[in-house]
Design an enzyme around this catalytic site. Structure first.
Site, PDB file in Angstrom:
ATOM      1  N   CYS A  86     -18.680  24.003   2.448  1.00 13.59           N
ATOM      2  CA  CYS A  86     -19.084  23.212   3.616  1.00 13.59           C
ATOM      3  C   CYS A  86     -20.181  22.956   4.742  1.00 13.59           C
ATOM      4  O   CYS A  86     -21.169  23.434   4.458  1.00 13.59           O
ATOM      5  CB  CYS A  86     -17.530  22.512   4.004  1.00 13.59           C
ATOM      6  SG  CYS A  86     -17.974  21.178   5.733  1.00 13.59           S
ATOM      7  N   HIS A 195     -13.737  20.979  -0.823  1.00 15.20           N
ATOM      8  CA  HIS A 195     -13.029  22.565   0.040  1.00 15.20           C
ATOM      9  C   HIS A 195     -12.153  23.016  -0.955  1.00 15.20           C
ATOM     10  O   HIS A 195     -11.145  23.018  -1.010  1.00 15.20           O
ATOM     11  CB  HIS A 195     -12.146  22.659   0.863  1.00 15.20           C
ATOM     12  CG  HIS A 195     -13.512  22.360   2.543  1.00 15.20           C
ATOM     13  ND1 HIS A 195     -13.355  22.776   3.639  1.00 15.20           N
ATOM     14  CD2 HIS A 195     -13.878  21.042   3.004  1.00 15.20           C
ATOM     15  CE1 HIS A 195     -14.241  22.409   4.154  1.00 15.20           C
ATOM     16  NE2 HIS A 195     -15.028  20.833   4.090  1.00 15.20           N
ATOM     17  N   GLU A 197     -11.173  26.517  -0.679  1.00 14.52           N
ATOM     18  CA  GLU A 197      -9.607  26.563  -0.467  1.00 14.52           C
ATOM     19  C   GLU A 197      -9.000  26.287   0.317  1.00 14.52           C
ATOM     20  O   GLU A 197      -7.803  26.516   0.300  1.00 14.52           O
ATOM     21  CB  GLU A 197      -9.970  27.760   0.900  1.00 14.52           C
ATOM     22  CG  GLU A 197     -10.917  26.757   2.148  1.00 14.52           C
ATOM     23  CD  GLU A 197     -12.096  25.865   2.005  1.00 14.52           C
ATOM     24  OE1 GLU A 197     -12.089  25.409   1.082  1.00 14.52           O
ATOM     25  OE2 GLU A 197     -12.469  25.826   3.190  1.00 14.52           O
TER      26      GLU A 197
END
Lengths: 224, 752
Positions: A86, A195, A197
């Site tokens: 990002c 994302h 994560e």
């Protein structure tokens, strides 16, 4: 245990999440501070999401000039794996480690949704454990996520198989060629807007697909 | 060149007792001004007048609501207080959630600024509530936004709603706080007065609780965060225009009275505060919100054990030539004020430097009992701080139930024509503005950041993990059906409480505390005051019955367009605790073959219902009956037997029909059901309270029914999940694709 650096700039938001993902995958996250230049002997670096320096000027532009980024650029030039997520992707583009730029989303809104991505290459340390054509679901959440590059660069990225992730089931922001993530010429530096994560646990994310990126890295580093 | 205004000093004020002052323009009444003169024994200086006028305003002093809000304290028992570590009067209430963790939460309004300037009004609403939570010593962990707008298709709603949503997203997303819930409600009454409320939750270890007080003579007062500018000064500009013949020097251009937010500064401020708390460098702390330094200094000083001296020359300014009154009244965002031991000042400033946060010693705690403020070496304020912060006027406003209330109640919905085609009515209702998918709004908010969100919109309650090791966490929901409150403010407030309580319980959490944002019309209207008094009593009595305290909140009056008040809207937020958020009950039909069970009793209750509103634009009659004992039984069943339930969804606006539609669409699985009772229309659209739709694995259905019977909760099997349609016996088949199009198309079609 393999040490993986996670950078914190003022305004970084997803550093804790990136560190958690490294830990969950079996690595040791190491906090790196924007104003330092010491990479503390880490084997790889994650530039996490957020709004570094408020995204003032241009998303990622100020962060790309931080002391720690000079060290990251130097290390990347000699092959250290780097992942920009990002805002981290935006920073890597601004730092010249990745081609192209991220523009305001086509709909002009911040978009947060669970997004399908197609893995387009496994020739990076961050995607080695996947197969080409695999689809994963990870959150996308940004307002400046529309990937853009000039025609020649796009053609080159496609020809050199450097599009790593492509949006599937609908492009959320008008990115050219449905590009969600790209890599450097040597494949060691990868950036993507979605994302991974945030997709490491069914409890808090839409899937555990994101773990694959961090496990790929640790596998590659362990084998090296 | 920079104009330096001559200061109106205390000495000057004493020497010129008859100098006329623009106190009326500042919103003070004659007797209030006389009272200030009496307190001080002289006329106030310009700076003092600015402080008193803003601190004695309705917003800061609660002068019309105070006498009623006392009822919350009177009805809170020792038992209810047991979990409470801080309550009403602090920046936010704090609750013990076990394992050494404390959680603080509060909901506040930012209604009027958001109408004037939707983006910045909503953004700074988030900024303000987050600093309230931060000032308790907690790390903010989530936000939620109850929003109310005029009709969805009104042109002005197209101006206000996208701006408000973008402002909430723009600020909250940049802070890295997941947005986990809230409401979006459309009603004509909010057309000229949208409600933009913001809730924030924070978490801390119990021992890290910080309270706003300035103790210890010699301790330093440090202002840190953004510079102080001319934004958000509002009414105090009348003082400036007296001192300046024109617009003055550079930076003195008139600025809008709505403040402009900088979320980056606030994000850094959060991390800076966290590090200061960890290092034990803070004795007391206060955020700067409404009334800026006037509020922060007078509140810190009056809560401490001494006096305070502030040197305004030390305050870092954004504009040249600001007067003392302007510096004290500025509502520039992203500022905090800390009380620090002298030996910790260097370390404190070093932490601030690390985060590039501007920090300045602006004063110290003194051994007197006065708040003394100097500027250019002269005393411009010398007041007893309590008289500014706490001893404001208290009004017993006239209260009268208007005769129109009888007509409203008499206008029952019993004879409204019912739809011939129930299948079409389900689709129409699902697509209506108040029931359709909120994704257009909530997809502009980050719900994932921090990686602890176990449930977010469209779930009934947002669920956030607080402790990553144990999984301990919280659930939170905000609710209010203002139509119910209009029909019966006492019962309506209890229904708002019941719905928020039920939503939290629906996630499997145990409800423990309440916050409220009481949005009403003008307190000078006796009928509005009657609504307010009834709602406060209903809410307080309801909390006492449920055994959960109100820990804090906010009152917003003067929500009206011209002489027409909004529907009374006491938004209630309930906080619940989950020992392990992994055990939460998710929303929706997620698996095929599960048994669908309706918990609770359905009666013919359509007064104030969404159906009456959508189908007939009707508001009248009585709201659904309140049965808090039934809500409690339901909550105990859901928390106690949560391992049995594979999914759950609260029944509220739109009744069973809407709960079935949403359960199918959110879970992605159809269902075949038979409606309870012999009146399909009532079964589908009645809004009886104390009802929840649950699913259980089919082999667990008997066990679930037995658990319900034991808990004293009526339960009835409606059918089974599965397939790609919602099939309702005697009504028809609704393919999920068709339902999804109806449910998801409305807001994108209106707002792009």
């Amino acid at each position: 245990m393999t040490r993986v650096g996670v950078i914190t700039f003022p305004g970084t938001l997803d550093d804790g999440d990136a560190a958690r993902a490294v830990r969950r995958a079996g690595g040791e996250p190491v906090a790196l501070w924007h104003a330092d230049s010491d990479l503390q002997g880490v084997a790889a670096v994650i530039v996490p999401g957020g709004f570094s320096y408020g995204d003032y000027l241009r998303a990622g532009a100020i962060a790309s000039m931080a002391p720690i980024m000079q060290s990251v650029i130097d290390a990347a030039r000699v092959g250290m794996p780097v992942l920009g997520i990002c805002n981290g992707f935006q920073i890597l583009c601004e730092a010249g480690l990745l081609p192209g730029a991220l523009l305001r989303n086509a709909g002009l809104h911040f978009v947060c949704r669970d997004q399908r991505l197609r893995i387009e290459t496994t020739a990076t340390p961050w995607t080695r454990d996947f197969s080409v054509g695999d689809e994963i679901v990870v959150p996308v959440k940004n307002i400046d996520g529309r990937y853009h590059a000039d025609a020649a660069t796009l053609q080159r990225l496609e020809a050199e198989n450097r599009v790593v992730f492509r949006y599937a089931g609908g492009n959320p922001n008008g990115s050219l060629n449905d590009i969600a993530g790209v890599c450097s010429e040597d494949g060691r530096v990868v950036g993507l807007m979605p994302h991974p994560e945030h997709a490491i646990d069914e409890l808090t994310g839409p899937s555990t697909d994101g773990l694959g990126l961090f496990r790929s890295l640790l596998g590659v580093l362990a084998a090296a | 060149m920079t104009t330096v205004a001559p200061a109106d000093t205390v000495a000057n004020a004493a020497a010129t007792p008859d100098q006329p002052q623009p106190y009326r323009e500042l919103g003070l009444k004659d007797d209030e001004y006389a009272r200030i003169r009496e307190i001080l024994g002289r006329r106030p200086t310009d700076a003092e007048l600015a402080m008193y006028s803003v601190m004695w305003s309705e917003h800061c002093s609660y002068k019309s609501s105070k006498v009623h809000l006392r009822y919350f304290g009177e009805t809170t028992t020792e038992e209810m207080r047991a979990r409470m570590l801080a309550g009403i009067g602090e920046n936010a209430g704090v609750v013990d959630i076990g394992d050494g963790w404390a959680v603080t939460f509060k909901v506040e309004s930012h209604n009027h600024p958001s109408y004037v300037e939707p983006y910045q009004g909503a953004a700074t609403g988030i900024g303000g509530i987050v600093r309230d939570i931060l000032a308790m010593g907690a790390r903010p962990i989530a936000v939620a936004d109850p929003l109310r707008f005029g009709p969805a298709d009104a042109p002005d709603t197209r101006r206000v709603l996208p701006g408000v949503v973008a402002g909430i997203g723009g600020y909250g997303n940049s802070l890295g706080l997941p947005n986990i819930g809230g409401e979006v409600v459309f009603d004509r009454c909010y057309a000229g007065n949208p409600l933009v409320n913001a809730l924030c939750v924070g978490a801390m270890r119990k021992e890290d609780l910080h309270l706003a007080h300035a103790s210890g003579v010699g301790n330093k007062i440090i202002l840190f965060g953004a510079r102080t500018g001319l934004d958000g000064i509002g009414g105090v500009s009348v003082l400036a225009s007296e001192t300046f013949s024109d617009e003055g020097g550079p930076g003195r251009k008139k600025l809008p009275s709505v403040q402009v937010g900088d979320p980056f500064t606030e994000k850094v401020l959060i991390e800076c505060c966290m590090e200061l708390y960890r290092a034990g460098l803070v004795v007391g702390i206060q955020d700067l919100g409404g009334a800026g330094l006037s509020c922060a200094t007078s509140e810190l000083a009056s809560a401490g054990d001494g006096g305070m001296h502030i040197n305004l020359d030390a305050v870092p300014l954004r504009a040249a030539g600001m007067t003392p009154a302007e510096i004290l009244s500025s509502e520039s965002q992203e500022r905090m004020c800390a009380v620090v031991r002298p030996e910790h000042v260097d370390e404190f400033l070093a932490v601030c430097r690390k985060w590039d946060t501007l920090a300045t010693v602006i004063g110290e705690v003194t051994d007197g009992d006065r708040l003394v403020i100097t500027w250019h070496g002269e005393v411009v304020v010398d007041v007893p701080p309590r008289t500014v912060a706490h001893d404001g006027p208290v009004y017993e406003r006239p209260i009268a139930r208007s005769a129109a209330q009888d007509e409203l109640v008499a206008n029952a919905p019993d004879d409204l024509p019912r739809p011939a085609d129930l299948r079409a009515e389900i689709l129409r209702m699902a697509a209506s503005p108040n029931l359709c998918s909120r994704a257009w709004v909530t997809d502009q908010y980050d719900r994932y950041v921090r990686g602890n969100t176990a449930a977010a919109q469209p779930a009934d309650a947002g669920v956030v993990r607080v402790d990553e090791e144990t999984g301990r966490g919280i659930a939170v929901s905000t609710d209010c059906n203002a139509r119910f409150v209009a029909l019966d403010p006492y019962a309506g407030a209890q229904l708002a409480l019941a719905e928020a309580y039920r939503n939290v319980a629906t996630s499997g959490a145990v409800p423990v505390a309440v916050t409220d944002c009481l949005n009403f019309g003008s307190p000078e209207d006796p009928h509005v005051m009657w609504q307010f008094q009834q709602a406060v009593h209903g809410l307080a009595d309801g909390c006492a019955q449920l055994g959960i305290p109100v820990t804090g909140g906010n009152v917003s009056f003067y929500n009206q367009t011209g002489a027409t008040a909004i529907l009374p809207t006491p938004v209630v937020g309930v906080l619940g605790v989950l020992d392990d958020v992994a055990t939460r009950i998710p929303i929706g039909f997620r698996r095929s073959g599960d048994t669908v069970i309706l918990l609770g009793e359905t009666r013919a209750e359509l007064g104030g219902s969404e159906w009456a509103h959508v189908a007939h634009g009707h508001l009248g009659g009585r709201p659904p009956a309140v049965d808090l004992a039934a809500e409690q039984r339901l909550a105990r069943l859901l928390a106690g037997a949560k391992a049995l339930f594979t999914g759950s969804h609260d029944l509220s606006d739109g009744g069973l029909a809407q709960a079935l539609v949403e359960s199918c669409l959110i879970g992605g699985t159809g269902a075949s059901v038979t409606l309870p009772g012999d009146d399909a229309f009532i079964a589908l659209f009645s809004e009886s309270a104390a009802r929840v739709l649950v699913t259980v694995a089919s082999e667990q259905a008997e066990a679930a029914l037995a658990a319900a019977a034991e808990a004293g909760v009526p339960a009835r099997v409606l059918g089974t999940t599965g397939g790609t349609a919602l099939v309702i016996d005697g009504v028809g088949e609704l393919p999920l694709d068709e339902l999804r199009t109806a449910w998801e198309s409305t807001l994108p079609a209106l707002f792009g």
